[in-house]
Design a protein around this motif. Structure first.
Motif, PDB file in Angstrom:
ATOM      1  N   GLU A  17       0.876  -1.173   0.000  1.00  0.00           N
ATOM      2  CA  GLU A  17       0.000   0.000   0.000  1.00  0.00           C
ATOM      3  C   GLU A  17       0.914   1.223   0.000  1.00  0.00           C
ATOM      4  OE1 GLU A  17      -3.129   0.267  -0.401  1.00  0.00           O
ATOM      5  OE2 GLU A  17      -3.979  -1.698   0.085  1.00  0.00           O
ATOM      6  N   HIS A  18       1.210   1.719  -1.186  1.00  0.00           N
ATOM      7  CA  HIS A  18       2.156   2.818  -1.311  1.00  0.00           C
ATOM      8  C   HIS A  18       1.612   4.080  -0.632  1.00  0.00           C
ATOM      9  CE1 HIS A  18       4.689   0.446  -3.897  1.00  0.00           C
ATOM     10  NE2 HIS A  18       3.617   0.079  -4.571  1.00  0.00           N
ATOM     11  N   GLY A  19       2.500   4.738   0.054  1.00  0.00           N
ATOM     12  CA  GLY A  19       2.107   5.953   0.763  1.00  0.00           C
ATOM     13  C   GLY A  19       1.765   5.700   2.215  1.00  0.00           C
ATOM     14  N   SER A  20       1.604   4.439   2.590  1.00  0.00           N
ATOM     15  CA  SER A  20       1.271   4.113   3.972  1.00  0.00           C
ATOM     16  C   SER A  20       2.536   4.134   4.829  1.00  0.00           C
ATOM     17  CB  SER A  20       0.634   2.727   4.037  1.00  0.00           C
ATOM     18  OG  SER A  20       0.488   2.310   5.381  1.00  0.00           O
ATOM     19  N   ALA A  22       3.199   2.005   6.964  1.00  0.00           N
ATOM     20  CA  ALA A  22       3.621   0.594   7.027  1.00  0.00           C
ATOM     21  C   ALA A  22       3.091  -0.071   5.758  1.00  0.00           C
ATOM     22  CB  ALA A  22       3.061  -0.073   8.269  1.00  0.00           C
TER      23      ALA A  22
ATOM     24  N   GLU B 178      -6.539  -0.068  -0.257  1.00  0.00           N
ATOM     25  CA  GLU B 178      -6.883   1.348  -0.210  1.00  0.00           C
ATOM     26  C   GLU B 178      -7.448   1.862  -1.533  1.00  0.00           C
ATOM     27  OE1 GLU B 178      -4.817   3.884   2.490  1.00  0.00           O
ATOM     28  OE2 GLU B 178      -4.545   5.375   0.927  1.00  0.00           O
ATOM     29  N   ILE B 214      -2.564   1.231  12.161  1.00  0.00           N
ATOM     30  CA  ILE B 214      -2.008   2.320  11.346  1.00  0.00           C
ATOM     31  C   ILE B 214      -3.138   3.199  10.824  1.00  0.00           C
ATOM     32  CG2 ILE B 214       0.039   1.025  10.646  1.00  0.00           C
ATOM     33  CD1 ILE B 214      -1.333   0.412   8.015  1.00  0.00           C
ATOM     34  N   GLU B 215      -2.767   4.299  10.201  1.00  0.00           N
ATOM     35  CA  GLU B 215      -3.718   5.267   9.652  1.00  0.00           C
ATOM     36  C   GLU B 215      -3.762   5.149   8.130  1.00  0.00           C
ATOM     37  OE1 GLU B 215      -5.682   7.652  11.186  1.00  0.00           O
ATOM     38  OE2 GLU B 215      -5.141   6.688  13.082  1.00  0.00           O
ATOM     39  N   PRO B 216      -4.851   5.583   7.505  1.00  0.00           N
ATOM     40  CA  PRO B 216      -4.877   5.639   6.035  1.00  0.00           C
ATOM     41  C   PRO B 216      -3.776   6.562   5.508  1.00  0.00           C
ATOM     42  CG  PRO B 216      -7.076   5.970   6.928  1.00  0.00           C
ATOM     43  CD  PRO B 216      -6.123   6.020   8.094  1.00  0.00           C
ATOM     44  N   THR B 217      -3.453   6.424   4.232  1.00  0.00           N
ATOM     45  CA  THR B 217      -2.404   7.265   3.652  1.00  0.00           C
ATOM     46  C   THR B 217      -2.865   8.710   3.571  1.00  0.00           C
ATOM     47  OG1 THR B 217      -3.212   7.002   1.398  1.00  0.00           O
ATOM     48  CG2 THR B 217      -1.634   5.355   2.195  1.00  0.00           C
ATOM     49  N   GLN B 218      -1.885   9.587   3.427  1.00  0.00           N
ATOM     50  CA  GLN B 218      -2.198  11.006   3.291  1.00  0.00           C
ATOM     51  C   GLN B 218      -3.065  11.242   2.049  1.00  0.00           C
ATOM     52  OE1 GLN B 218      -1.198  13.336   5.655  1.00  0.00           O
ATOM     53  NE2 GLN B 218      -2.711  14.578   4.575  1.00  0.00           N
TER      54      GLN B 218
END
Lengths: 70, 230
Positions: A17-20, A22, B178, B214-218
């Motif tokens: 999941e790029h941008g995460s 982790a 995502e 963890i949180e979602p990506t920006q």
């Protein structure tokens, strides 16, 4: 001694999941007896957690065989 | 082979075939070329000796009835699946490839609810043969991309209700993916339903926190929180 013909199965599906913070996602689907279908599914982001899950599954396979043997 | 194995003749499902016959037919149906008998026997009975695997293969072929034996083209060395028999999985693969190929023009059926159903279905679930697991893993990825592409095309066409159906199918197939969540959020935003988009986002955020910490990506945060003018 009864013969144990059961097979355990572990499938790891991993993606990024790029941008995460982790980015690793590793989904583990496991069973200690494939004739029962998949018994457990879990998702991890950490390589060490994935290794631990694999070890737990192998111990479950071994415990099942030992139970049958006894 | 999507959802379950079933052999149909003139819209009538045949009674349940033996396990060996099902596996032989499914194995050949997944391949668009001839397979040597050696390869088929080895794949279908991987734990058996070669002679036992050959024996099992001969047995599976001989047990096919008059109807199903027409599905198998057998030569002395090779086996293949009859070309004039339709396979739902191959049709669904065709839909998926057309949807993910930006240069391909999808057919009307590719944008239908039936296509969403086909793309939402696993290949032979509960079959744990190596050749099924590998094919199913490939199918899982392909259909996820196809469902997202389908939702995007339907959104562009203004078919927003159908787009939500496709996007939800992608989310249900892989809740922690995502891009699937982003696709669903974009459809809600295209409808002008910012609260629905936020609900999807918060639900996903909760899943990530609970399961992975963890949180979602920006990028996803920006997507759902960007101010919009309607």
């Amino acid at each position: 001694m009864p013969q144990d013909n059961r097979s355990g199965l572990l499938i790891i599906r991993a993606w990024m999941e790029h941008g995460s913070s982790a980015p690793l996602r590793a989904e583990l689907s496991t069973t200690t007896d494939v004739s029962s279908g998949i018994e457990r599914t879990s998702v991890h982001t950490d390589v060490v957690q994935v290794g631990a899950e694999v070890q737990t599954w192998l111990r479950g396979v071994l415990a099942g065989k030992e139970r049958l043997a006894s | 082979m999507l959802g379950t194995f079933q052999f149909w003749v003139a819209n009538e499902a045949l009674p349940k075939l033996s396990g060996g016959s099902q596996r032989l037919l499914a194995f050949l149906a997944l391949r668009d070329r001839a397979v040597t008998r050696v390869a088929a026997a080895g794949a279908l009975w991987p734990d058996a000796t070669q002679s036992h695997a050959f024996s099992s293969l001969r047995s599976a072929i001989s047990r096919l009835d008059e109807v199903t034996q027409d599905a198998v083209v057998a030569t002395r060395l090779d086996l293949s699946f009859a070309e004039d028999i339709a396979v739902d999985f191959r049709a669904a693969q065709g839909i998926a490839h057309r949807l993910v190929d930006l240069n391909a023009a999808p057919r009307a059926f590719d944008l239908s609810a039936a296509a969403v159903t086909a793309l939402s279905t696993d290949l032979l679930p509960d079959w744990y043969d190596d050749w099924v697991l590998i094919e199913n893993a490939d199918w899982h990825q392909l259909r996820l991309h196809a469902l997202e592409a389908l939702a995007a095309r339907l959104t562009d066409d203004g078919r927003l209700g159908e787009a939500i159906h496709a996007a939800l199918a992608a989310v249900n197939t892989e809740p922690l993916r995502e891009t699937a969540q982003a696709t669903l959020i974009r459809v809600h935003l295209a409808e002008g339903n910012q609260s629905e988009a936020m609900r999807v986002y918060e639900n996903y955020r909760g899943q990530l926190r609970t399961q992975l910490g963890i949180e979602p990506t920006q990028g996803l945060q920006d997507l759902v929180r960007a101010p919009r003018l309607w």
